[in-house]
Design an enzyme around this catalytic site. Structure first.
Site, PDB file in Angstrom:
ATOM      1  CD1 TRP A 129      34.108  41.932  29.876  1.00 28.79           C
ATOM      2  CD2 TRP A 129      34.814  39.941  30.629  1.00 28.79           C
ATOM      3  NE1 TRP A 129      35.399  41.749  29.428  1.00 28.79           N
ATOM      4  CE2 TRP A 129      35.855  40.537  29.869  1.00 28.79           C
ATOM      5  CE3 TRP A 129      35.025  38.696  31.200  1.00 28.79           C
ATOM      6  CZ2 TRP A 129      37.081  39.913  29.682  1.00 28.79           C
ATOM      7  CZ3 TRP A 129      36.246  38.069  31.011  1.00 28.79           C
ATOM      8  CH2 TRP A 129      37.254  38.688  30.253  1.00 28.79           C
ATOM      9  CD  GLU A 163      37.872  43.841  28.927  1.00 26.96           C
ATOM     10  OE1 GLU A 163      38.797  43.079  29.242  1.00 26.96           O
ATOM     11  OE2 GLU A 163      37.056  43.597  28.021  1.00 26.96           O
ATOM     12  CG  ASP A 180      41.435  50.904  30.962  1.00 29.63           C
ATOM     13  OD1 ASP A 180      41.016  49.722  30.989  1.00 29.63           O
ATOM     14  OD2 ASP A 180      42.491  51.249  31.530  1.00 29.63           O
ATOM     15  CD  GLU A 182      45.564  39.336  25.632  1.00 25.26           C
ATOM     16  OE1 GLU A 182      44.437  39.783  25.360  1.00 25.26           O
ATOM     17  OE2 GLU A 182      45.801  38.665  26.658  1.00 25.26           O
TER      18      GLU A 182
END
Length: 387
Positions: free
Chosen positions: A132, A185, A182, A339
């Site tokens: 990740w 990502e 940020d 989202e």
């Protein structure tokens, strides 16, 4: 210390709406609370999304801190307490790791990004098992702001979370000025204004609760952040996406409310909000940034709430209600908030590749529901009776 060496007050506005709309707003708030608490892990973590392939099984401090703020405003102290207990426990378990990171930084040997604390944790507090974009510092500052704000609101003794707080403070003091990913990502090679603001907000919120050494250090760091952003994070009169850049980002309103890096009544705040609205707001839904290709670059629920929160704090209740109504209109038949939505994609040709990779857009997203609660409360609409 600075023009913003004070907490942004929470003073719910009085909004004149009819009884039917108030009932609908309250119903979605009740559902939002139910979604968040139903999916909260037994250990206290808030999963980012219980169904989305890349999010389920993980909790972000960033998502969780805002979700906990919404739950705290809703009045569910137990759920918010459990989340903060979980973060505190995770951080206490990282004490030795943070001590090593701090020692390396003091030696002038900053550790590589892959050795820093992760941005997301499994529910038992472990690192994720899959790769990740992990080095993100904003969530640690957000948690400091969130836990202290919650404790102040409900009169809870901060000693309950002091050990975790000191771990977060020590970690951020060692690395606040480093480049990192940020909120989205991306762009690990940059120093992002919204990330710096989150750390600033955490430092200024927690400073009075620390021992003298740490208090002096966080106040100095906050002043340095303030000066750095003014010198390198402003272009054309508004805050920028990262230092030395000229673009705006949908996260920038957080630099004003709630993190206080820019005072709400200043020209810089006014120009920043107008720039974000001009570039990213379409019919009340807010994009992340103009080059966004994630799922085609849709409009994000949480960013609409963030911009609305700022407008409400400035007394623009009509503008804030525009965003609240847009958010409510995005709920599906079950009342779940996603989202993002795809009514106005910036780069529609890129959506299919993300669907093929991870499936459909995350829904429900707990952060979306938490931000809805925050905005509804900021407008005074969580009360069961009309104010």
């Amino acid at each position: 210390m600075t023009e913003t060496d004070k907490r942004v007050p929470t003073c719910p506005a009085t909004v004149a709406i009819d009884a039917d709309e108030r009932t609908r707003i309250r119903a979605l708030a009740e559902h939002s609370h139910a979604v968040i608490t139903r999916h909260q892990d037994d250990g206290g973590a808030y999963p980012a999304s219980p169904t989305f392939s890349a999010y389920r099984g993980y909790a972000w401090l960033r998502d969780g801190s805002f979700t906990a703020e919404g739950i705290s405003r809703y009045g569910d102290t137990e759920s918010a307490n459990r989340f903060h207990d979980w973060v505190d426990g995770v951080l206490r378990g990282r004490r030795e790791q943070v001590d090593r990171l701090v020692a390396a930084a003091l030696r002038g040997e900053p550790p590589p990004a892959d050795e820093m604390l992760p941005t997301r944790y499994t529910f038992d507090g472990a690192d994720g098992s899959d790769p990740w974009w992990d080095f993100q510092t904003d969530g640690y500052g957000m948690w400091l702001w969130s836990v202290v704000t919650h404790a102040d609101r409900h009169g809870i003794d901060i000693e309950r979370w002091r050990r975790g707080i000191t771990v977060a403070v020590d970690y951020l003091l060692s690395c606040w000025d480093r480049c990192c990913y940020d909120w989205w990502e991306e762009h690990v090679e940059q120093r992002h204004v919204s990330t710096l603001a989150a750390i600033y907000g955490g430092f200024t919120t927690v400073a009075t609760l620390l021992d003298t050494r740490r208090a002096d250090a966080v106040r100095t760091a906050a002043e340095d952040i303030y000066d750095l952003v003014r010198e390198e994070g402003v272009a054309a009169g508004h805050l920028t996406k990262w230092l030395g850049n000229s673009a705006v980002d949908g996260s920038l309103p957080a630099c004003i409310v709630p993190f206080g890096l820019v005072a709400p009544d200043t020209e810089l705040a006014d120009t920043t909000l107008k720039a974000v609205a001009h570039d990213l707001d379409v019919d009340g839904g807010v994009h992340r940034f103009t080059a966004d290709v994630f799922y085609g670059g849709g409009q994000w629920i949480l960013l609409a709430a963030l911009l609305g929160w700022n407008l409400a704090a400035r007394g623009d209740t009509d503008g804030a209600m525009r965003h609240l109504r847009w958010i409510a209109a995005q709920a599906n038949d079950d009342g779940d908030l996603p989202e993002q939505v795809d009514h106005h994609l910036l780069h529609p040709e890129t959506k299919a590749e993300w669907v093929a990779r991870w499936g459909e857009v995350a829904s429900p997203l707990l952060w979306s529901h938490g931000m809805y609660l925050i905005l509804a409360d900021e407008l005074g609409l969580l009360a069961t009776e009309e104010p």
